[in-house]
Structures are given as C-alpha cells and as structure tokens.
Enzyme design. Sequence first.
Site, mmCIF file in Angstrom:
data_model
loop_
_atom_site.group_PDB
_atom_site.id
_atom_site.type_symbol
_atom_site.label_atom_id
_atom_site.label_comp_id
_atom_site.label_asym_id
_atom_site.label_seq_id
_atom_site.Cartn_x
_atom_site.Cartn_y
_atom_site.Cartn_z
ATOM 1 C CG ASN A 1 -8.262 -4.058 -2.761
ATOM 2 O OD1 ASN A 1 -9.076 -4.700 -3.388
ATOM 3 N ND2 ASN A 1 -7.909 -3.449 -2.217
ATOM 4 C CE1 TYR B 1 -13.083 3.064 -8.816
ATOM 5 C CE2 TYR B 1 -15.252 3.421 -9.429
ATOM 6 C CZ TYR B 1 -13.777 2.653 -8.620
ATOM 7 O OH TYR B 1 -14.241 1.626 -7.605
ATOM 8 C CG ASP C 1 2.452 5.993 -6.330
ATOM 9 O OD1 ASP C 1 1.651 5.466 -6.858
ATOM 10 O OD2 ASP C 1 3.136 7.705 -6.162
ATOM 11 C CE LYS D 1 -11.807 -0.022 -9.886
ATOM 12 N NZ LYS D 1 -10.944 -0.593 -9.461
ATOM 13 C CG ASP E 1 -2.370 0.812 1.237
ATOM 14 O OD1 ASP E 1 -3.383 0.419 0.940
ATOM 15 O OD2 ASP E 1 -1.728 1.769 1.101
#
Length: 259
Positions: A93, A156, A66, A160, A39
């Site tokens: 994720n 977004y 990152d 996706k 993360d």
Amino acid sequence: MTTAPTDRRVALITGAAGELGRAICKRLCKDGLDIVAVDLNLEATEGLVQDLMLEPGQRALALRADLGDAASITTMVEQAGAAFGRIDVVVNNAAVNHRGSLYDFDPTQWDHMMAVNLRGPALLCQQVAPYWKKQRSGRVINMVSRCWVAGGPPAYVACKAGLVGLTRSMARELAPHNVTVNAIAPGLLPSAFTQEGRDLESFDAMVEGSIRNTPLKRLTTPADIANTTAFLASHDAAFITAEVIHVCGGSQLAPFGNG
Ligand SMILES: NC(=O)c1ccc[n+]([C@@H]2O[C@H](COP(=O)([O-])OP(=O)(O)OC[C@H]3O[C@@H](n4cnc5c(N)ncnc54)[C@H](O)[C@@H]3O)[C@@H](O)[C@H]2O)c1
C-alpha cells in the site's frame, strides 16, 4: 509483545501509518489477523499499533522500512519473521507521488517513485515467498489507482500500471504455492498523498471534478478500501487471482479530466 509463533494468520501492511494503511490495519485486526504495520514513519506506526483493539492472544508490531531500499525490506521481513514465524497476507500500500507532467518530470524523482511504488512490492514479495512456499498459502493485495486506466501524471500512472502487470505476473508465478495476487484501484480520497502540494482551492476543485466524474457521485472512503482488502484476504476470495477491483464508484469509466 511475545515472540512465540501461533497459528493465527499474519498480515503485513506497508504504508500503514497513512490514511488507507490505518483503515486496512484496523479492519484486518478486527478480522482477527496478527498485524505487522510497516512504514517509513515509525512514530506514527507505533501510535497506530497502540490504538489497535487486540483480542487476547492477538499481536501487532510496528516496523520501520523504506520500500525504496532493498536492504531495508530484507531487514524488515527478517524482523517480522522472527517475531511471528509466518507471514500470510501482504498489502503493498505504500507509495510516493512526485507530481510532474511529461514536459517537466524530474528523472531522479521518477526513479524514486519506481523504486518505492513498483520495485518495493516486487522485492517484498520476493522476500516473503519462502514463507508462502512453506505455508502452502498466501495473499497479496496491491494498491494501484483508477488512473492506471484513466491516465494522469506519467510516472505515477506508469508505476500503477506496472503494479497491475506485476500483479498478473506474480499471480501466475505464485499460484503453485496457493498464493492469490490481486489489485485494488481506489478513486480519489483526501489524504497527505493527495493534499500535499495543493492549496485548498485547487484540492476542492479536484474533489468537485472527481465527484462529477463518478457515476456513484461520491469520493472513495478508507472503509471502502479496507472492506475490499479484507474480502481479498479472506477465505471467501480463495479462487480470485490476477484481478483488479476498481473501488471508485465507476469513475474508471470517466476521462481523467478534473478527477
Ligand atoms: N488517496 C488517494 O486518493 C488514492 C487514490 C488511488 C490510489 N491511492 C493509493 O493508495 C495508497 C495509500 O495512499 P494514501 O492516500 O493512504 O496515502 P498516505 O500519504 O496517507 O499514506 C502513504 C504512506 O506511505 C508511507 N511511505 C511513503 N514512502 C514510503 C517508503 N519509501 N517506505 C515505506 N513507507 C512509505 C508514508 O509514510 C505514508 O504513511 C497508495 O499506494 C496510493 O497510490 C490513493
């Protein structure tokens, strides 16, 4: 942790410190995999790793990376490889969401989203591919969203939907190495991701709309997503690839509307 490689499968999870990432790390840990928790927020990731219930011989490592930065991904994969000697499962994720409509999106934020949400998973898989080739097996699980079919904020949704395309592309390209590549499309669940920038009233209205638009009449839970990830990572899912599993109570059937 020690650095001697073992035969235990290793799962690398990005966005590990977030709502879904934590649940996925805990579930894959419970299933006996070694965990590389990745993360941007190292402190929170180290906290997560400390909370994992490891069995004797099982190992977990927190790494900062990152996903929007190619060099950072390379360094992180080198660190994971040096510690574990193998990488079996990659869960893409991590994501960022700068909201904006077609009329007002910021091009710099658009580029940042594309870098973290779409290029990041591709670069990570590029870096891990030599392990899969050597191991003759691997699993990729890409976190998308029901909005890839339902629509929503353009950057977004484009990320996706692009990640679904990448899933299908990598499924074909990595199949000769016995690597399966699938995507999970969650519905709405409360997290920093969905709460940031919204006041309580508008968040509650979004939750109500989402439940109304969901045939199974509830929100997605982190456990729903962790269970599906565990299945796709397991040997039971060995012949499933290039698939998108919607884990959103049927809400992929509904219009975007309030949900
Ligand atoms: N929460 C939802 O309703 C929902 C619905 C559908 C899909 N999703 C998807 O599920 C995934 C996880 O969402 P969440 O709700 O757990 O979000 P979250 O905000 O709780 O977690 C996201 C994590 O990603 C990390 N991250 C952000 N930018 C990063 C970067 N550049 N490099 C590395 N890590 C970075 C953050 O630090 C955070 O820990 C995302 O891909 C999101 O698009 C979420």
